[in-house]
Design a protein around this motif. Structure first.
Motif, PDB file in Angstrom:
ATOM      1  N   THR A 172       0.883  -1.072   0.007  1.00  0.00           N
ATOM      2  CA  THR A 172       0.094  -0.062  -0.100  1.00  0.00           C
ATOM      3  C   THR A 172       0.897   1.129   0.027  1.00  0.00           C
ATOM      4  OG1 THR A 172      -0.014   0.238   2.262  1.00  0.00           O
ATOM      5  CG2 THR A 172      -1.843  -1.169   1.240  1.00  0.00           C
ATOM      6  N   HIS A 173       0.272   2.157  -0.286  1.00  0.00           N
ATOM      7  CA  HIS A 173       1.134   3.638  -0.235  1.00  0.00           C
ATOM      8  C   HIS A 173       1.713   3.880   1.066  1.00  0.00           C
ATOM      9  CE1 HIS A 173      -0.938   5.497  -4.168  1.00  0.00           C
ATOM     10  NE2 HIS A 173      -0.497   4.293  -4.338  1.00  0.00           N
ATOM     11  N   GLN A 174       0.804   3.551   2.095  1.00  0.00           N
ATOM     12  CA  GLN A 174       1.298   3.477   3.399  1.00  0.00           C
ATOM     13  C   GLN A 174       2.519   2.846   3.898  1.00  0.00           C
ATOM     14  OE1 GLN A 174       0.132   5.995   5.898  1.00  0.00           O
ATOM     15  NE2 GLN A 174       1.935   5.321   6.580  1.00  0.00           N
ATOM     16  N   GLU A 175       2.546   1.478   3.182  1.00  0.00           N
ATOM     17  CA  GLU A 175       3.499   0.722   3.415  1.00  0.00           C
ATOM     18  C   GLU A 175       4.999   0.936   2.954  1.00  0.00           C
ATOM     19  OE1 GLU A 175       1.238  -3.551   4.355  1.00  0.00           O
ATOM     20  OE2 GLU A 175       1.636  -2.772   2.188  1.00  0.00           O
ATOM     21  N   LEU A 176       4.797   1.688   1.823  1.00  0.00           N
ATOM     22  CA  LEU A 176       6.006   2.440   0.866  1.00  0.00           C
ATOM     23  C   LEU A 176       6.362   3.427   1.754  1.00  0.00           C
ATOM     24  CD1 LEU A 176       7.504   1.485  -1.355  1.00  0.00           C
ATOM     25  CD2 LEU A 176       5.978   2.764  -2.911  1.00  0.00           C
ATOM     26  N   ALA A 177       5.502   4.192   2.355  1.00  0.00           N
ATOM     27  CA  ALA A 177       5.812   5.502   2.996  1.00  0.00           C
ATOM     28  C   ALA A 177       6.790   4.936   4.369  1.00  0.00           C
ATOM     29  CB  ALA A 177       4.738   6.238   3.540  1.00  0.00           C
ATOM     30  N   ASN A 178       6.080   4.068   4.682  1.00  0.00           N
ATOM     31  CA  ASN A 178       6.989   3.451   6.126  1.00  0.00           C
ATOM     32  C   ASN A 178       8.386   3.111   5.822  1.00  0.00           C
ATOM     33  OD1 ASN A 178       4.551   4.110   7.464  1.00  0.00           O
ATOM     34  ND2 ASN A 178       3.910   1.866   7.536  1.00  0.00           N
ATOM     35  N   MET A 179       8.679   2.653   4.527  1.00  0.00           N
ATOM     36  CA  MET A 179       9.813   2.228   4.300  1.00  0.00           C
ATOM     37  C   MET A 179      10.804   3.436   3.920  1.00  0.00           C
ATOM     38  SD  MET A 179       9.220  -0.875   1.743  1.00  0.00           S
ATOM     39  CE  MET A 179       8.198  -2.053   2.134  1.00  0.00           C
ATOM     40  N   VAL A 180      10.368   4.166   3.526  1.00  0.00           N
ATOM     41  CA  VAL A 180      11.258   5.498   3.004  1.00  0.00           C
ATOM     42  C   VAL A 180      10.917   6.635   4.027  1.00  0.00           C
ATOM     43  CG1 VAL A 180      11.066   4.700   0.682  1.00  0.00           C
ATOM     44  CG2 VAL A 180       9.463   6.584   1.662  1.00  0.00           C
ATOM     45  N   GLY A 181      10.709   6.404   5.342  1.00  0.00           N
ATOM     46  CA  GLY A 181      10.352   7.471   6.041  1.00  0.00           C
ATOM     47  C   GLY A 181       9.629   8.666   5.724  1.00  0.00           C
ATOM     48  N   THR A 182       8.584   8.693   5.106  1.00  0.00           N
ATOM     49  CA  THR A 182       7.708  10.016   4.584  1.00  0.00           C
ATOM     50  C   THR A 182       6.169   9.336   5.089  1.00  0.00           C
ATOM     51  OG1 THR A 182       7.331  11.273   3.004  1.00  0.00           O
ATOM     52  CG2 THR A 182       7.359   9.183   2.311  1.00  0.00           C
ATOM     53  N   VAL A 183       5.382  10.570   4.619  1.00  0.00           N
ATOM     54  CA  VAL A 183       3.787  10.135   4.696  1.00  0.00           C
ATOM     55  C   VAL A 183       3.224   9.594   3.412  1.00  0.00           C
ATOM     56  CG1 VAL A 183       3.732  11.860   6.718  1.00  0.00           C
ATOM     57  CG2 VAL A 183       3.421  12.870   4.296  1.00  0.00           C
ATOM     58  N   ARG A 184       2.078   8.838   3.719  1.00  0.00           N
ATOM     59  CA  ARG A 184       1.305   8.432   2.598  1.00  0.00           C
ATOM     60  C   ARG A 184       1.032   9.291   1.440  1.00  0.00           C
ATOM     61  NH1 ARG A 184      -3.843   8.348   1.886  1.00  0.00           N
ATOM     62  NH2 ARG A 184      -4.314   9.277   3.872  1.00  0.00           N
ATOM     63  N   GLU A 185       0.802  10.731   1.629  1.00  0.00           N
ATOM     64  CA  GLU A 185       0.417  11.598   0.828  1.00  0.00           C
ATOM     65  C   GLU A 185       1.584  11.614  -0.236  1.00  0.00           C
ATOM     66  OE1 GLU A 185      -0.190  11.630   3.946  1.00  0.00           O
ATOM     67  OE2 GLU A 185      -2.400  12.201   4.269  1.00  0.00           O
ATOM     68  N   SER A 186       2.708  11.728   0.264  1.00  0.00           N
ATOM     69  CA  SER A 186       4.063  12.035  -0.662  1.00  0.00           C
ATOM     70  C   SER A 186       4.015  10.834  -1.518  1.00  0.00           C
ATOM     71  CB  SER A 186       5.001  12.204   0.252  1.00  0.00           C
ATOM     72  OG  SER A 186       5.134  13.298   1.372  1.00  0.00           O
ATOM     73  N   VAL A 187       3.968   9.627  -0.998  1.00  0.00           N
ATOM     74  CA  VAL A 187       4.249   8.395  -1.815  1.00  0.00           C
ATOM     75  C   VAL A 187       2.935   8.677  -2.909  1.00  0.00           C
ATOM     76  CG1 VAL A 187       4.037   5.975  -2.138  1.00  0.00           C
ATOM     77  CG2 VAL A 187       5.211   7.092  -0.218  1.00  0.00           C
ATOM     78  N   THR A 188       1.585   8.894  -2.558  1.00  0.00           N
ATOM     79  CA  THR A 188       0.750   8.873  -3.515  1.00  0.00           C
ATOM     80  C   THR A 188       1.191   9.977  -4.770  1.00  0.00           C
ATOM     81  OG1 THR A 188      -0.892   8.367  -1.738  1.00  0.00           O
ATOM     82  CG2 THR A 188      -1.779   9.306  -3.917  1.00  0.00           C
ATOM     83  N   LYS A 189       1.455  11.020  -4.152  1.00  0.00           N
ATOM     84  CA  LYS A 189       1.850  11.975  -5.253  1.00  0.00           C
ATOM     85  C   LYS A 189       2.999  11.682  -6.263  1.00  0.00           C
ATOM     86  CE  LYS A 189       3.515  16.720  -5.276  1.00  0.00           C
ATOM     87  NZ  LYS A 189       4.965  16.837  -5.187  1.00  0.00           N
ATOM     88  N   VAL A 190       4.076  11.003  -5.556  1.00  0.00           N
ATOM     89  CA  VAL A 190       5.133  10.800  -6.458  1.00  0.00           C
ATOM     90  C   VAL A 190       4.621   9.363  -7.500  1.00  0.00           C
ATOM     91  CG1 VAL A 190       7.408   9.635  -6.341  1.00  0.00           C
ATOM     92  CG2 VAL A 190       7.053  11.317  -4.856  1.00  0.00           C
ATOM     93  N   LEU A 191       4.121   8.573  -6.885  1.00  0.00           N
ATOM     94  CA  LEU A 191       3.515   7.511  -7.661  1.00  0.00           C
ATOM     95  C   LEU A 191       2.878   7.844  -8.940  1.00  0.00           C
ATOM     96  CD1 LEU A 191       3.007   4.363  -5.252  1.00  0.00           C
ATOM     97  CD2 LEU A 191       4.895   4.803  -6.528  1.00  0.00           C
ATOM     98  N   GLN A 192       1.882   8.793  -8.611  1.00  0.00           N
ATOM     99  CA  GLN A 192       1.075   9.373  -9.730  1.00  0.00           C
ATOM    100  C   GLN A 192       1.880  10.175 -10.661  1.00  0.00           C
ATOM    101  OE1 GLN A 192      -2.525   8.944  -9.548  1.00  0.00           O
ATOM    102  NE2 GLN A 192      -2.184   9.369 -11.730  1.00  0.00           N
ATOM    103  N   GLU A 193       2.784  10.711 -10.180  1.00  0.00           N
ATOM    104  CA  GLU A 193       3.754  11.348 -11.434  1.00  0.00           C
ATOM    105  C   GLU A 193       4.467  10.197 -12.231  1.00  0.00           C
ATOM    106  OE1 GLU A 193       5.434  15.044  -8.273  1.00  0.00           O
ATOM    107  OE2 GLU A 193       6.879  13.615  -9.333  1.00  0.00           O
ATOM    108  N   LEU A 194       4.881   9.151 -11.433  1.00  0.00           N
ATOM    109  CA  LEU A 194       5.445   8.270 -12.329  1.00  0.00           C
ATOM    110  C   LEU A 194       4.452   7.342 -13.083  1.00  0.00           C
ATOM    111  CD1 LEU A 194       7.900   6.497  -9.266  1.00  0.00           C
ATOM    112  CD2 LEU A 194       8.454   7.943 -11.247  1.00  0.00           C
ATOM    113  N   LEU A 195       3.298   7.491 -12.784  1.00  0.00           N
ATOM    114  CA  LEU A 195       2.079   6.629 -13.429  1.00  0.00           C
ATOM    115  C   LEU A 195       2.057   7.472 -14.780  1.00  0.00           C
ATOM    116  CD1 LEU A 195      -0.353   5.371 -10.909  1.00  0.00           C
ATOM    117  CD2 LEU A 195       0.705   4.074 -12.732  1.00  0.00           C
ATOM    118  N   ASP A 196       1.870   8.916 -14.566  1.00  0.00           N
ATOM    119  CA  ASP A 196       1.530   9.883 -15.640  1.00  0.00           C
ATOM    120  C   ASP A 196       2.706   9.898 -16.578  1.00  0.00           C
ATOM    121  OD1 ASP A 196      -0.685  10.330 -14.283  1.00  0.00           O
ATOM    122  OD2 ASP A 196       0.012  12.503 -13.332  1.00  0.00           O
ATOM    123  N   ASP A 197       3.854   9.805 -16.049  1.00  0.00           N
ATOM    124  CA  ASP A 197       4.977   9.610 -17.232  1.00  0.00           C
ATOM    125  C   ASP A 197       5.103   8.259 -17.754  1.00  0.00           C
ATOM    126  OD1 ASP A 197       5.311  12.247 -16.302  1.00  0.00           O
ATOM    127  OD2 ASP A 197       7.066  12.021 -15.033  1.00  0.00           O
TER     128      ASP A 197
END
Ligand code: CMP
Length: 220
Positions: A172-197
């Motif tokens: 989940t986005h939350q699990e990825l966030a827990n792995m890189v020391g950030t919050v879920r919202e930041s993961v959602t934003k970056v993954l969306q950018e990567l999906l869009d690209d």
């Protein structure tokens, strides 16, 4: 056991000796195997499934490692007696585990220099990863940390598909966030950018890196 890296170097006789000392455990997804601070009396080997190693602080969680088939964990509190579990372990999928108690583990360590070397080799690899994590958290921004983590996960848990390199763990986005020391919202934003690209593809929480080399280049 022959297929478990930790035991690959053992002579046949030693393997036959150690095999009956393991007990087999079948556990469902989401089962906590032990909690940080518990007395540590057992070593775990994963025959199938995925286990997450993490620490918690109130409602926040940091994931230290994801282990899968062939990996072992729980050795830290066994090697030095009296030490408690340094982190919590939980299954992320239905898993089959082999469990070895402290006495058997210590006896085999004393008997087999090869086993000790193998254990040391894996420990050094894990220390290297931990150093990378400290470096990444200190010097890199969130996007780079997420890219690096996905590349690392693709090395450890990757399967080649026609679409690219699939990370074979549902995250989940939350699990990825827990792995890189950030919050879920930041993961959602970056993954969306990567999906869009068009750099990644996500299907049922499984991420595929379409061109891992290109992502690696972006990090250099
Ligand atoms: P132990 O301390 O007995 O219980 C938690 C286990 O998680 C520990 O043994 C190791 O096997 C594993 N572990 C703890 N920290 C890390 C880490 N940074 N990287 C990989 N594995 C870890």
């Amino acid at each position: 056991l022959q297929h478990v890296p930790l035991f690959q170097e053992l002579a046949q006789d030693d393997l036959f000796g150690i095999a009956p000392l393991f007990t087999e455990k079948h556990v469902k997804k989401g089962k906590i195997l032990f909690v940080e601070g518990d007395a540590g009396e057992e070593l775990f080997l994963i025959a199938s499934g995925v286990v997450k190693i993490y620490r918690v602080d109130n409602d926040k969680e940091v994931t230290l490692a994801l282990f899968r088939e062939g990996d072992f964990f729980g050795e830290m509190s066994l090697i030095r007696s009296g030490q408690t579990r340094s982190a919590t372990a939980e299954t992320m999928e239905t898993s089959t585990l082999y469990v070895l108690n402290r006495t058997a583990f210590t006896a085999f360590m004393e008997k087999s220099p090869r086993l000790c070397l193998k254990l040391l080799e894996t420990t050094m690899q894990r220390l290297r990863h931990a150093n990378d994590q400290i470096y990444d958290l200190t010097f890199l921004g969130v996007r780079s940390r997420i890219l690096k983590m996905m590349l690392r996960l693709s090395e450890q848990h990757g399967t080649r598909t026609p679409e690219g390199l699939l990370i074979n763990v549902k995250l989940t986005h939350q699990e990825l966030a827990n792995m890189v020391g950030t919050v879920r919202e930041s993961v959602t934003k970056v993954l969306q950018e990567l999906l869009d690209d068009g750099r990644i593809h996500i299907d049922k929480k499984l991420i595929t890196l379409k061109d891992p080399e290109a992502l690696r280049k972006e990090l250099r």
